[in-house]
Every structure is written in C-alpha cells, then in structure tokens.
Design a protein around this motif. Structure first.
Motif, PDB file in Angstrom:
ATOM      1  N   GLU A  83      -9.802  -5.367   8.398  1.00  0.00           N
ATOM      2  CA  GLU A  83      -8.664  -4.463   8.589  1.00  0.00           C
ATOM      3  C   GLU A  83      -8.892  -3.527   9.774  1.00  0.00           C
ATOM      4  O   GLU A  83      -7.976  -3.222  10.531  1.00  0.00           O
ATOM      5  CB  GLU A  83      -8.466  -3.611   7.329  1.00  0.00           C
ATOM      6  N   ARG A 121       1.527   4.577  12.242  1.00  0.00           N
ATOM      7  CA  ARG A 121       0.620   5.709  12.019  1.00  0.00           C
ATOM      8  C   ARG A 121       0.863   6.811  13.047  1.00  0.00           C
ATOM      9  O   ARG A 121       0.635   7.986  12.781  1.00  0.00           O
ATOM     10  CB  ARG A 121      -0.850   5.254  12.039  1.00  0.00           C
ATOM     11  N   PHE A 177      -0.429   7.714  -0.055  1.00  0.00           N
ATOM     12  CA  PHE A 177      -0.742   7.265   1.310  1.00  0.00           C
ATOM     13  C   PHE A 177      -2.236   7.006   1.511  1.00  0.00           C
ATOM     14  O   PHE A 177      -3.066   7.878   1.210  1.00  0.00           O
ATOM     15  CB  PHE A 177      -0.248   8.316   2.315  1.00  0.00           C
ATOM     16  N   ASP A 178      -2.530   5.804   1.964  1.00  0.00           N
ATOM     17  CA  ASP A 178      -3.904   5.359   2.259  1.00  0.00           C
ATOM     18  C   ASP A 178      -4.797   5.271   1.016  1.00  0.00           C
ATOM     19  O   ASP A 178      -6.017   5.107   1.149  1.00  0.00           O
ATOM     20  CB  ASP A 178      -4.585   6.266   3.303  1.00  0.00           C
ATOM     21  N   THR A 191       1.136  -1.458  12.360  1.00  0.00           N
ATOM     22  CA  THR A 191       0.502  -0.351  11.625  1.00  0.00           C
ATOM     23  C   THR A 191       0.133   0.773  12.590  1.00  0.00           C
ATOM     24  O   THR A 191       0.310   1.953  12.271  1.00  0.00           O
ATOM     25  CB  THR A 191      -0.751  -0.861  10.883  1.00  0.00           C
ATOM     26  N   GLY A 245       3.818  -0.150   2.478  1.00  0.00           N
ATOM     27  CA  GLY A 245       2.760  -0.025   3.480  1.00  0.00           C
ATOM     28  C   GLY A 245       3.270   0.708   4.703  1.00  0.00           C
ATOM     29  O   GLY A 245       3.930   1.742   4.597  1.00  0.00           O
ATOM     30  N   ALA A 246       2.978   0.139   5.877  1.00  0.00           N
ATOM     31  CA  ALA A 246       3.421   0.766   7.118  1.00  0.00           C
ATOM     32  C   ALA A 246       4.841   0.332   7.488  1.00  0.00           C
ATOM     33  O   ALA A 246       5.345   0.710   8.543  1.00  0.00           O
ATOM     34  CB  ALA A 246       2.446   0.388   8.229  1.00  0.00           C
ATOM     35  N   ARG A 300       8.366   7.368   8.583  1.00  0.00           N
ATOM     36  CA  ARG A 300       8.352   5.920   8.781  1.00  0.00           C
ATOM     37  C   ARG A 300       9.706   5.282   8.523  1.00  0.00           C
ATOM     38  O   ARG A 300      10.045   4.264   9.138  1.00  0.00           O
ATOM     39  CB  ARG A 300       7.304   5.299   7.874  1.00  0.00           C
ATOM     40  N   ASP A 352      -6.733   0.218   1.090  1.00  0.00           N
ATOM     41  CA  ASP A 352      -5.618   0.252   0.132  1.00  0.00           C
ATOM     42  C   ASP A 352      -4.856  -1.060   0.040  1.00  0.00           C
ATOM     43  O   ASP A 352      -4.072  -1.241  -0.896  1.00  0.00           O
ATOM     44  CB  ASP A 352      -4.673   1.432   0.396  1.00  0.00           C
ATOM     45  N   ASN A 353      -5.054  -1.997   0.978  1.00  0.00           N
ATOM     46  CA  ASN A 353      -4.488  -3.346   0.822  1.00  0.00           C
ATOM     47  C   ASN A 353      -5.547  -4.348   0.336  1.00  0.00           C
ATOM     48  O   ASN A 353      -5.254  -5.190  -0.523  1.00  0.00           O
ATOM     49  CB  ASN A 353      -3.904  -3.863   2.143  1.00  0.00           C
ATOM     50  N   ALA A 370       0.834  -1.204   0.000  1.00  0.00           N
ATOM     51  CA  ALA A 370       0.000   0.000   0.000  1.00  0.00           C
ATOM     52  C   ALA A 370       0.869   1.256   0.000  1.00  0.00           C
ATOM     53  O   ALA A 370       2.055   1.204   0.337  1.00  0.00           O
ATOM     54  CB  ALA A 370      -0.905   0.003   1.230  1.00  0.00           C
ATOM     55  N   ASN A 371       0.259   2.353  -0.381  1.00  0.00           N
ATOM     56  CA  ASN A 371       0.834   3.714  -0.361  1.00  0.00           C
ATOM     57  C   ASN A 371       1.726   4.005  -1.569  1.00  0.00           C
ATOM     58  O   ASN A 371       1.544   4.992  -2.246  1.00  0.00           O
ATOM     59  CB  ASN A 371       1.635   3.996   0.919  1.00  0.00           C
ATOM     60  N   HIS A 378      -8.951   0.642   6.350  1.00  0.00           N
ATOM     61  CA  HIS A 378      -8.247   0.992   5.110  1.00  0.00           C
ATOM     62  C   HIS A 378      -8.621   0.036   3.991  1.00  0.00           C
ATOM     63  O   HIS A 378      -8.738  -1.159   4.219  1.00  0.00           O
ATOM     64  CB  HIS A 378      -6.732   0.878   5.298  1.00  0.00           C
TER      65      HIS A 378
HETATM   66  N1  HSE Z   1      -2.190   2.844   4.324  1.00  0.00           N
HETATM   67  C1  HSE Z   1      -1.955   2.074   5.503  1.00  0.00           C
HETATM   68  C2  HSE Z   1      -0.790   2.700   6.256  1.00  0.00           C
HETATM   69  C3  HSE Z   1      -1.589   0.680   5.094  1.00  0.00           C
HETATM   70  O1  HSE Z   1       0.213   2.968   5.609  1.00  0.00           O
HETATM   71  O2  HSE Z   1      -0.884   2.920   7.456  1.00  0.00           O
HETATM   72  C4  HSE Z   1      -1.399  -0.237   6.247  1.00  0.00           C
HETATM   73  O3  HSE Z   1      -2.645  -0.708   6.694  1.00  0.00           O
END
Ligand code: HSE
Length: 298
Positions: A120, A174, A17-18, A170, A247-248, A221, A130-131, A11-12, A128
């Motif tokens: 999720e 975040r 993002f998201d 995650t 992703g995260a 991150r 996005d996954n 994801a992202n 989310h």
């Molecule tokens: N978009 C989410 C994040 C993906 O980056 O926190 C992980 O669930």
C-alpha cells in the motif's frame, strides 16, 4: 500453485478515517502464485491496463520482496483500481496470504497485515492498514496502530456500494483533507466512531449507518464526486441507514437493513444516471477475508 480470492474492502466508513475497514462480499481479486527464480507479474481483468507489471512498481512486487518469496504472480482484477474499494489492498493482501502459504512462511493473518501494507505504501505513499486488515481478517476491522494493532469483529451488515465511472487517486483525495479539526469536530467524530463500532458488534444497521456521519474528511472528499449529495439523499430516501464516501472515493457506500439493498442500489444508480455518470452498484454485505481456493503441490 496457490490460488487466493481477496475481497474488495471499504475503509474509513466516515467517522473512522484511516482506522475502520470492512471486507465486502463482492467484488474480489483472484491471485495465483507459483515459485520462480525471480518475481514476475501478470495482470488481467478490470482496469488492468492501468496497473504496472514491473515488480518494482506493483504492490504485490513489494509484498513478494518483503516475504523474500519470488514467484510468478497472476492477478485477475475484479476490484477496479482508484475506486475506493481497496483495489491495491486486495492484491497485496491476496499475494501476502498466497506467498506465505507457497513458501510456508508461517505468518498469521494478523502478522501479514503490516507486510501487505508495505504494498500500500508503494501505491499511496503511506502504509495504511485500513484496507489490508479487512482484506486479510474479514469482517469489521479497527486498525488502531501502535501497540494496539488491529482488532476484528465478524459482522453481517447489508451494504450497497455504488461505483461511478470516474477515478479518484488516493493521493489526490488525501490532498483535499483539512489539516486540522476543531475540538467539537473531534468530540463528534469520537462519538460517531464509537457508535459505529458498537453497531458492528451488535449487527445493528441503524447504529452503523448513523455512526458513519463525519464532518471532517468526507465532506471535503464528497466534493470530488459528481452528484454525491443527490446520490446520498436518494439512498437515504430508499432506506439506507447511513451513506458515506467509500475509502478515498469515488465509490459511495450505504448501510441498510436486509431487504433494502435492491431499492437503494436502483436509487443510487438512477441519480448518477441523471447526471450522465455511468456507474455500477454492488449489493453486498460485510464478508469474510481472503480465502485460499486451491493448493496443489508441483
Ligand atoms: N484511509 C485511506 C484514505 C484509505 O481514505 O485515504 C485509502 O487508502
């Protein structure tokens, strides 16, 4: 009994993002479902000891509830939890597709996206898409939300995903994200995200890689991933067109032209190795969504 293979996802992709996500050719979870009076869950495979089998605490339990589809659900994890590769989403999406088929619910894959996202929510506190969107639909997906929903595009971009043996939840990932972004950062992010999306539509690894650049979420991150900068630089030197946090995190994803994956994977592994960080690299590509592998009636 229904068996579904549900792919890992990333994801992202930096600037999305998201919103952005891709299905990965590998690794994947395998989910088997059989009708039962009550839902029960059995988990084997990578990192299975960290995954609750209580349906109330498991992502697929939430999906079974949402579909009103009680079943005995076996999950063979190929996607490590807390890796940045959509582990819970693979299980949730796979279970949603399998249970939809088992009980003949008749939902389309797009309609299953918000249902799988309920799983999720249980894991990360937020629903989310996005996954779960790429895990169900395959290719490159844009989970825009609201009335727009999810858009997907087939793409064949070669990718390398390097997964260090550290764990980033995650929720923790975040917490480090800045609360606000400046107008300049917003403009830059829109430009990069649009470039990446066009790159996916054209199967252009250069545009995809350049469009991964992100100045807001990924730098915060990256600080959680030991050796991130060195690994990113090594991947770029080996031919990656772009590198970002998957992703995260802590997975790190690189886009490239065909023929470059082996060199990039070696360079990334070598850099993590030099820091004493064990890791595993997957040479993969944007791939299809979950597939129903076998279907037998009782
Ligand atoms: N978009 C989410 C994040 C993906 O980056 O926190 C992980 O669930």
């Amino acid at each position: 009994m229904i068996t579904v293979r549900a792919p890992a996802t990333s994801a992202n992709l930096g600037s999305g993002f998201d919103v952005f996500g891709v299905a990965l050719g590998r690794p994947a979870d395998v989910i088997q479902v059989e009708k039962a009076e009550e839902t029960s869950i059995e988990v084997t495979g990578v990192g299975s000891r960290f995954i609750p089998e209580d349906p109330e605490g498991n992502t697929v339990g939430a999906v079974a509830k949402a579909l009103d589809a009680p079943a005995h659900i076996r999950i063979d994890k190929g996607v490590r939890p807390a890796s940045g590769l959509g582990s819970s989403a693979a299980s949730a999406a796979g279970a949603a597709l399998a249970l939809n088929e088992l009980y003949d619910r008749g939902y389309s894959r797009s309609e299953l996206v918000p249902i799988a996202a309920e799983g999720e929510e249980l894991v990360s506190g937020e629903a989310h898409e996005d996954n779960v969107a790429p895990a169900l639909l395959g290719g490159f997906t844009i989970a825009a939300g609201g009335d727009v929903g999810v858009t997907s595009v087939d793409a064949r971009i070669p990718l390398v995903v390097c997964l260090p043996e550290s764990v980033v939840s995650t929720r923790d990932a975040r917490d480090v994200i800045p609360d606000t972004a400046s107008l300049d950062e917003l403009v830059n992010t829109v430009g990069m995200a649009a470039t990446l999306a066009v790159g996916m539509c054209r199967d252009d690894p250069d545009l995809v890689g350049r469009g991964m650049h992100d100045e807001v979420v990924s730098p915060a991150r990256a600080a959680l991933i030991d050796g991130y900068e060195a690994v990113r630089d090594a991947a770029i030197d080996a031919g990656a067109t772009g590198v970002t946090v998957s992703g995260a995190g802590p997975g790190v994803i690189a886009a490239c032209y065909p023929g470059r994956r082996r060199a990039i994977a070696s360079a990334m592994v070598e850099e993590f190795d030099e820091r004493g960080v064990e890791c595993r690299a997957y040479q993969t590509a944007v791939g299809p969504g979950a597939t129903v592998h076998s279907s037998e009636s009782d």
